[in-house]
Motif scaffolding. Structure first.
Motif, mmCIF file in Angstrom:
data_model
loop_
_atom_site.group_PDB
_atom_site.id
_atom_site.type_symbol
_atom_site.label_atom_id
_atom_site.label_comp_id
_atom_site.label_asym_id
_atom_site.label_seq_id
_atom_site.Cartn_x
_atom_site.Cartn_y
_atom_site.Cartn_z
ATOM 1 N N TRP A 138 0.819 -1.212 0.000
ATOM 2 C CA TRP A 138 0.000 0.000 0.000
ATOM 3 C C TRP A 138 0.857 1.268 0.000
ATOM 4 O O TRP A 138 0.379 2.325 0.389
ATOM 5 N N GLN A 146 -0.534 3.941 2.566
ATOM 6 C CA GLN A 146 -1.759 3.584 3.314
ATOM 7 C C GLN A 146 -1.546 2.262 4.050
ATOM 8 O O GLN A 146 -2.312 1.317 3.886
ATOM 9 N N LYS A 186 -4.056 -0.069 5.910
ATOM 10 C CA LYS A 186 -4.998 -0.960 5.205
ATOM 11 C C LYS A 186 -4.659 -2.429 5.414
ATOM 12 O O LYS A 186 -5.515 -3.291 5.262
ATOM 13 N N TYR A 187 -3.372 -2.716 5.744
ATOM 14 C CA TYR A 187 -3.007 -4.127 5.924
ATOM 15 C C TYR A 187 -3.842 -4.755 7.046
ATOM 16 O O TYR A 187 -4.534 -5.759 6.838
ATOM 17 N N GLN A 219 -6.440 -3.489 8.565
ATOM 18 C CA GLN A 219 -7.890 -3.343 8.337
ATOM 19 C C GLN A 219 -8.394 -4.545 7.546
ATOM 20 O O GLN A 219 -9.445 -5.108 7.834
ATOM 21 N N ASN A 220 -7.595 -4.975 6.548
ATOM 22 C CA ASN A 220 -7.989 -6.125 5.740
ATOM 23 C C ASN A 220 -7.967 -7.415 6.567
ATOM 24 O O ASN A 220 -8.874 -8.249 6.455
#
Ligand SMILES: NC(=O)c1ccc[n+]([C@@H]2O[C@H](COP(=O)([O-])OP(=O)(O)OC[C@H]3O[C@@H](n4cnc5c(N)ncnc54)[C@H](O)[C@@H]3O)[C@@H](O)[C@H]2O)c1
Length: 343
Positions: free
Chosen positions: A135, A293, A296-297, A299-300
Motif C-alpha cells: 500500500w 496507506q 490498510k493491511y 484493516q484487511n
C-alpha cells in the motif's frame, strides 16, 4: 474459513518487540486502529518487554513465545523477529491454534513456506505476511497509471537499491540470520514488481558477488553477499531484474524503472517520472507520490477474520518473492537459470 467475530474480540499479541524500527509497537498500534485488542508481547530481551509495558500499560509480557502461547488467550500473533526465526515461530503458533501474521520475508526457503502453508490449512488458521508496502503511495500510483495504458505493454521492470559501503554489524548483515543481501528490501521490491507484471513466473537466474566486505565485518564468512542480482522471466515475455548492492558507487534509493512499448515509468518512494512520446517529441511528467496507506493491511486482516472479506496478502502471495529468492540462491550456486515450482 476463520470463525466470524467482532474485531474487538480479536485479542492480538506480537513476538518480537525490537528497538531498531519499533516495529512491535507499530504493529500493535495498527492492529488497535483496525479495531482489534492488543493483549500480549513476547520478547527474549527483558529490556524490550519493559519498553512494551511502558508503551501499552497493563499489556501481558512474556520472555518467550512458548510461554505466551501457554498462558495467553491471544488469537492472532504477529511475528516480528529476525528472518531465520520466522518459520519456526509461525509453525509453533499455528500448531497452538493461533492465526499468524509474519513480518516480511515470509521465510527464507520455499520449503519453509510450504510447511507453514500446510500447517495453516490443516488448522484452518489465517496465515499472512505484513507486506505493508503493498500500500505504498508510489506503487499504488504506478500500478494505476501503468494499468491505464500510460506506457503501453510492460516489457521489463528493473529494481535497484544500493550504495558503496561496509554492511552494518547488525543481524541483517549475517547471511544465516537474514537469508542474504536480497532478503530485506528485496522482498518489498519484488512485491512491487509482481503488482506491475501480472503474469506467471517461468524461471529465475541468480548472481552474487561475495567476499569483498566479509573480512571487515563482525560476521566474517557469514556476511551477506556484497551484491545480489536476479533476473525473472515471465510467461508472455516480460522480464524483471532486482539488484541490491553494497558496491554501488552510483547510489540508488530503491528505484524502480518500468519500460513499456510506449514509454517508461520511473519511481522511488517519493517521486515519479512518466516519459512518453508525442510524435517525435519526448514528454516528461515529474511529480511526487501520494501518501502510503499501511493501515490498510490490518484493516484487511480484521475484515477477513470478522466479516470473511477476502485476504489481500495471502500466504501463497507471500511465498512468491521468497520462492524467487530461494531459487536465486540455488541458481547462483548451480551457475544456470532454474525453473519455478510455483508460478
Ligand atoms: N515491513 C517493514 O516495513 C519492516 C520494517 C522493519 C523491519 N521489518 C521486519 O521486521 C522483522 C524484525 O526486524 P526489526 O528491525 O524489528 O529487528 P530488531 O532486531 O529491532 O527486533 C527483533 C526483536 O526480536 C526479538 N527476538 C529475537 N528472537 C526472538 C524469539 N525467538 N522470541 C522472541 N523474541 C525474539 C529480539 O530480542 C528483538 O527485540 C524482520 O523480519 C524485518 O525484516 C519490516
Amino acid at each position: 474459513m476463520p470463525r466470524r467475530v467482532r474485531p474487538s474480540d480479536i485479542e492480538v499479541g506480537v513476538i518480537g518487540y525490537g528497538g531498531a524500527f519499533n516495529m512491535g509497537r507499530g504493529h500493535l498500534q495498527e492492529m488497535a486502529a483496525a479495531g482489534m485488542t492488543p493483549k500480549a508481547v513476547a520478547d527474549t530481551d527483558p529490556r524490550r518487554l519493559e519498553a512494551a509495558a511502558k508503551d501499552f500499560p497493563g499489556i501481558e509480557t512474556y520472555p518467550s513465545a512458548a510461554e505466551m502461547l501457554r498462558k495467553s488467550a491471544v488469537s492472532l500473533v504477529a511475528i516480528i523477529t529476525p528472518h531465520n526465526t520466522h518459520a519456526r515461530l509461525a509453525l509453533q503458533c499455528l500448531r497452538a491454534g493461533r492465526h499468524v501474521v509474519v513480518e516480511k520475508p515470509f521465510a527464507i526457503t520455499t520449503a519453509e513456506c510450504d510447511a507453514m502453508i500446510r500447517a495453516a490449512r490443516k488448522g484452518r488458521r489465517l496465515l499472512s505476511t505484513y507486506h505493508n508496502r503493498h500500500w505504498d503511495g508510489c506503487i499504488l500510483q504506478a500500478v494505476k497509471r501503468i494499468r491505464s495504458g500510460a506506457i503501453g505493454e510492460v516489457v521489463r521492470v528493473e529494481a535497484h537499491m544500493g550504495s558503496w559501503g561496509r554492511p552494518g554489524d547488525w543481524w541483517r548483515s549475517s547471511k544465516s540470520i537474514s537469508g542474504g543481501i536480497l532478503y530485506d528490501w528485496g522482498v518489498h521490491l519484488l512485491e512491487y514488481t509482481f503488482q506491475i507484471i501480472d503474469a506467471d513466473i517461468v524461471e529465475v537466474s541468480g548472481h552474487f558477488k561475495t567476499g569483498f566486505w566479509a573480512p571487515k565485518t563482525k560476521w566474517k564468512s557469514d556476511t551477506n553477499e556484497d551484491e545480489g542480482f536476479l533476473l525473472v522471466r515471465y510467461a508472455g515475455g516480460a522480464w524483471s531484474t532486482l539488484c541490491i548492492s553494497h558496491l554501488d558507487s552510483n547510489p540508488k534509493p530503491g528505484q524502480v524503472e518500468v519500460t513499456g512499448t510506449k514509454g517508461s515509468y520511473v519511481f522511488d518512494y517519493r517521486t515519479y517520472q512518466l516519459i512518453t512520446h508525442r510524435g517525435p517529441a519526448t514528454v516528461v511528467t515529474k511529480g511526487g507520490n501520494p501518501p502510503s496507506q499501511h493501515a490498510k493491511y490490518y484493516q484487511n486482516v480484521a475484515d477477513h477474520l470478522s466479516r470473511g472479506r477476502p485476504l489481500v496478502i495471502t500466504a501463497e502471495w507471500a511465498r512468491r518473492p521468497v520462492h524467487v529468492l530461494d531459487l536465486t540462491c540455488r541458481s547462483a550456486a548451480a551457475g544456470r537459470a532454474l525453473p519455478v515450482k510455483y508460478k
